[in-house]
Design a protein around this motif. Structure first.
Motif, mmCIF file in Angstrom:
data_model
loop_
_atom_site.group_PDB
_atom_site.id
_atom_site.type_symbol
_atom_site.label_atom_id
_atom_site.label_comp_id
_atom_site.label_asym_id
_atom_site.label_seq_id
_atom_site.Cartn_x
_atom_site.Cartn_y
_atom_site.Cartn_z
ATOM 1 N N CYS A 88 -2.839 -87.874 -24.256
ATOM 2 C CA CYS A 88 -1.936 -89.014 -24.419
ATOM 3 C C CYS A 88 -0.548 -88.547 -24.859
ATOM 4 O O CYS A 88 -0.378 -87.427 -25.348
ATOM 5 C CB CYS A 88 -2.484 -89.988 -25.463
ATOM 6 S SG CYS A 88 -4.104 -90.680 -25.078
ATOM 7 N N ASP A 104 3.708 -98.092 -31.640
ATOM 8 C CA ASP A 104 2.502 -98.869 -31.932
ATOM 9 C C ASP A 104 1.359 -98.537 -30.977
ATOM 10 O O ASP A 104 0.230 -98.986 -31.183
ATOM 11 C CB ASP A 104 2.802 -100.365 -31.853
ATOM 12 C CG ASP A 104 3.794 -100.815 -32.917
ATOM 13 O OD1 ASP A 104 3.596 -100.463 -34.092
ATOM 14 O OD2 ASP A 104 4.774 -101.497 -32.569
ATOM 15 N N TYR A 105 1.667 -97.772 -29.926
ATOM 16 C CA TYR A 105 0.665 -97.395 -28.936
ATOM 17 C C TYR A 105 0.939 -95.972 -28.460
ATOM 18 O O TYR A 105 2.068 -95.485 -28.515
ATOM 19 C CB TYR A 105 0.712 -98.314 -27.706
ATOM 20 C CG TYR A 105 0.444 -99.769 -27.996
ATOM 21 C CD1 TYR A 105 -0.855 -100.278 -27.931
ATOM 22 C CD2 TYR A 105 1.480 -100.635 -28.321
ATOM 23 C CE1 TYR A 105 -1.101 -101.612 -28.196
ATOM 24 C CE2 TYR A 105 1.245 -101.967 -28.591
ATOM 25 C CZ TYR A 105 -0.053 -102.457 -28.528
ATOM 26 O OH TYR A 105 -0.291 -103.780 -28.794
ATOM 27 N N GLN A 107 -0.200 -93.587 -24.859
ATOM 28 C CA GLN A 107 -0.642 -93.847 -23.487
ATOM 29 C C GLN A 107 -1.281 -92.606 -22.886
ATOM 30 O O GLN A 107 -0.728 -91.511 -22.979
ATOM 31 C CB GLN A 107 0.558 -94.263 -22.633
ATOM 32 C CG GLN A 107 0.229 -94.534 -21.174
ATOM 33 C CD GLN A 107 1.426 -95.097 -20.437
ATOM 34 O OE1 GLN A 107 1.961 -96.133 -20.822
ATOM 35 N NE2 GLN A 107 1.859 -94.420 -19.386
ATOM 36 N N CYS A 114 -3.799 -97.608 -22.500
ATOM 37 C CA CYS A 114 -3.110 -97.712 -23.785
ATOM 38 C C CYS A 114 -4.104 -97.690 -24.944
ATOM 39 O O CYS A 114 -5.179 -98.294 -24.866
ATOM 40 C CB CYS A 114 -2.304 -99.007 -23.841
ATOM 41 S SG CYS A 114 -1.124 -99.204 -22.493
ATOM 42 N N PHE A 115 -3.716 -97.011 -26.014
ATOM 43 C CA PHE A 115 -4.499 -96.997 -27.242
ATOM 44 C C PHE A 115 -3.575 -97.367 -28.399
ATOM 45 O O PHE A 115 -2.480 -96.814 -28.527
ATOM 46 C CB PHE A 115 -5.108 -95.617 -27.493
ATOM 47 C CG PHE A 115 -6.071 -95.167 -26.435
ATOM 48 C CD1 PHE A 115 -7.391 -95.587 -26.447
ATOM 49 C CD2 PHE A 115 -5.647 -94.332 -25.411
ATOM 50 C CE1 PHE A 115 -8.284 -95.175 -25.469
ATOM 51 C CE2 PHE A 115 -6.530 -93.913 -24.424
ATOM 52 C CZ PHE A 115 -7.851 -94.340 -24.452
ATOM 53 N N SER A 116 -4.021 -98.287 -29.219
ATOM 54 C CA SER A 116 -3.208 -98.685 -30.362
ATOM 55 C C SER A 116 -3.323 -97.647 -31.473
ATOM 56 O O SER A 116 -4.211 -96.785 -31.462
ATOM 57 C CB SER A 116 -3.641 -100.060 -30.872
ATOM 58 O OG SER A 116 -4.994 -100.033 -31.285
ATOM 59 N N ILE A 202 -4.822 -92.556 -34.204
ATOM 60 C CA ILE A 202 -5.021 -93.156 -32.891
ATOM 61 C C ILE A 202 -6.363 -93.887 -32.883
ATOM 62 O O ILE A 202 -7.397 -93.306 -33.219
ATOM 63 C CB ILE A 202 -5.011 -92.098 -31.772
ATOM 64 C CG1 ILE A 202 -3.817 -91.147 -31.941
ATOM 65 C CG2 ILE A 202 -5.014 -92.763 -30.403
ATOM 66 C CD1 ILE A 202 -2.479 -91.824 -31.948
ATOM 67 N N ASP A 204 -8.936 -94.796 -30.751
ATOM 68 C CA ASP A 204 -9.371 -94.507 -29.379
ATOM 69 C C ASP A 204 -10.862 -94.724 -29.153
ATOM 70 O O ASP A 204 -11.339 -94.607 -28.022
ATOM 71 C CB ASP A 204 -9.010 -93.075 -28.999
ATOM 72 C CG ASP A 204 -9.657 -92.038 -29.916
ATOM 73 O OD1 ASP A 204 -10.453 -92.423 -30.795
ATOM 74 O OD2 ASP A 204 -9.353 -90.842 -29.757
ATOM 75 N N CYS A 231 2.830 -99.127 -22.198
ATOM 76 C CA CYS A 231 2.122 -99.694 -23.347
ATOM 77 C C CYS A 231 3.049 -100.464 -24.271
ATOM 78 O O CYS A 231 2.664 -101.456 -24.867
ATOM 79 C CB CYS A 231 1.428 -98.584 -24.133
ATOM 80 S SG CYS A 231 0.171 -97.721 -23.168
ATOM 81 N N SER A 232 4.252 -99.985 -24.442
ATOM 82 C CA SER A 232 5.233 -100.674 -25.262
ATOM 83 C C SER A 232 6.597 -100.263 -24.774
ATOM 84 O O SER A 232 6.748 -99.282 -24.056
ATOM 85 C CB SER A 232 5.068 -100.330 -26.747
ATOM 86 O OG SER A 232 5.362 -98.972 -26.969
#
Length: 258
Positions: A88, A104-105, A107, A114-116, A202, A204, A231-232
Motif C-alpha cells: 500500500c 485517513d486511508y 491504498q 482502500c484501508f482506513s 493500518i 487491514d 481513497c481520499s
C-alpha cells in the motif's frame, strides 16, 4: 518563472527534517556516506543515509514504477516501507507532520483497495503498536515539517523504530533507534526530545501482505505510472499549504533583499 522554480526547489529540499538531533539509545556512531545503506528493517526494507546537515537533493525515488518520495527523506522511507511490507501507499502530503491530519486511508497499489487508519494520540490508553507510523509534530527550526518513523518492535518499556533522515549512522540491528515510553495514569507516553503527535495503524484485518513476485509483476504492468489515489483527496490541503509556503518564502526573500 525562474524565480518560481527556485522557490519550488527550496520547498522540496526542506519538506522533511534534516538530520535532527533527537536523543536515542543504542546508537552506532559509524557515519555512513550519502546514498549508502545504513540498515534493514522488517527483513527487506533498506534505509539509506541522507549524508549530513549540508546534504540536499531533488532526486526522486520510485520502486517498480511507483513514486516513493525524495531521496532519502523520512516520508520516502515510510511510504516505501508501507509499499514493500503491505503493498500500500499513502497520498501526497506537504510534510511528515501532515500525515497525522491529512491521511485517513492507505491504498493498495495493484487493485486500489482502500484501508482506513486508526490514530492513537501520544498519551493514549492504548499501547504503541508494531508496524505503526510514528508521527512527530512540527517543532521550530529543528523539525519545521515534523518527522515520521516506522515502529518495528514494541518492548516492555520502549519501542524500536526504522527511519531515514534522522542521522547518518550505521544501524546496530534491524532498527535505527530505541525510544522509551511510560505508562502513567492509564495512558501510554512515548518520550522523545521533540513532541510526538502519536502513532497510526493500518486497519487491514490481515488483508495486506508483503510484496511477492506475482504482485510485483502486476504492478510493473502499470507501465511505470502510479494509479490515481481514489481513497481520499487531500489536494485542497496540499494546494493551500504549498502556495502558502511559496508566499512565505517570497516575503522572506523580498524583505532580505530590500
Amino acid at each position: 518563472m525562474k524565480f518560481l522554480l527556485i522557490l519550488i526547489n527550496i520547498y522540496l529540499l526542506v519538506k522533511c527534517d534534516n538530520n535532527v538531533d533527537i536523543p536515542s539509545q543504542s546508537v552506532n556512531r559509524t557515519v555512513v556516506p550519502y546514498n549508502t545503506i545504513v540498515g534493514y528493517a522488517s527483513t527487506n526494507v533498506e534505509a539509506y543515509s541522507n549524508g549530513n546537515d549540508s546534504q540536499t537533493t531533488t532526486e526522486y525515488n520510485s520502486l517498480y514504477g511507483i513514486f516513493m518520495g525524495i531521496k532519502w527523506q523520512c516520508v520516502e522511507y515510510a511510504r516505501r516501507w508501507l509499499f514493500i511490507r503491505k503493498g500500500c501507499v499513502f497520498d501526497s502530503i506537504d510534510g511528515a507532520a501532515d500525515i497525522w491530519t491529512q491521511i485517513d486511508y492507505v491504498q493498495r497499489v495493484d487493485n486500489k483497495k482502500c484501508f482506513s487508519v486508526k490514530k492513537y494520540s501520544n498519551g493514549s490508553p492504548n499501547p504503541p503498536r508494531n508496524e505503526s507510523l510514528l508521527i512527530y509534530n512540527r517543532s521550530g527550526i529543528a523539525l519545521p515539517f515534523g518527522h515520521v518513523a516506522i515502529i518495528v518492535d514494541v518492548l516492555s518499556n520502549s519501542i524500536r523504530v526504522a527511519e531515514e533522515n534522522y542521522d547518518s549512522y550505521l544501524w546496530i540491528g534491524n532498527y535505527s533507534r530505541e525510544i522509551p515510553y511510560k505508562y502513567l495514569n492509564g495512558n501510554y507516553y512515548i518520550e522523545d526530545k521533540y513532541p510526538i503527535a502519536g502513532w497510526i495503524s493500518i486497519i487491514d484485518y490481515n488483508q495486506t501482505k508483503p510484496l511477492d513476485q506475482y504482485t510485483i509483476n502486476n504492478i510493473i504492468k502499470l507501465n511505470g505510472t502510479s494509479p490515481d489515489f481514489i481513497c481520499s483527496n487531500n489536494s485542497i490541503y496540499h494546494f493551500i499549504s504549498f502556495y502558502s509556503y511559496l508566499i512565505f518564502i517570497f516575503v522572506l526573500l523580498k524583505n532580505y533583499y530590500m
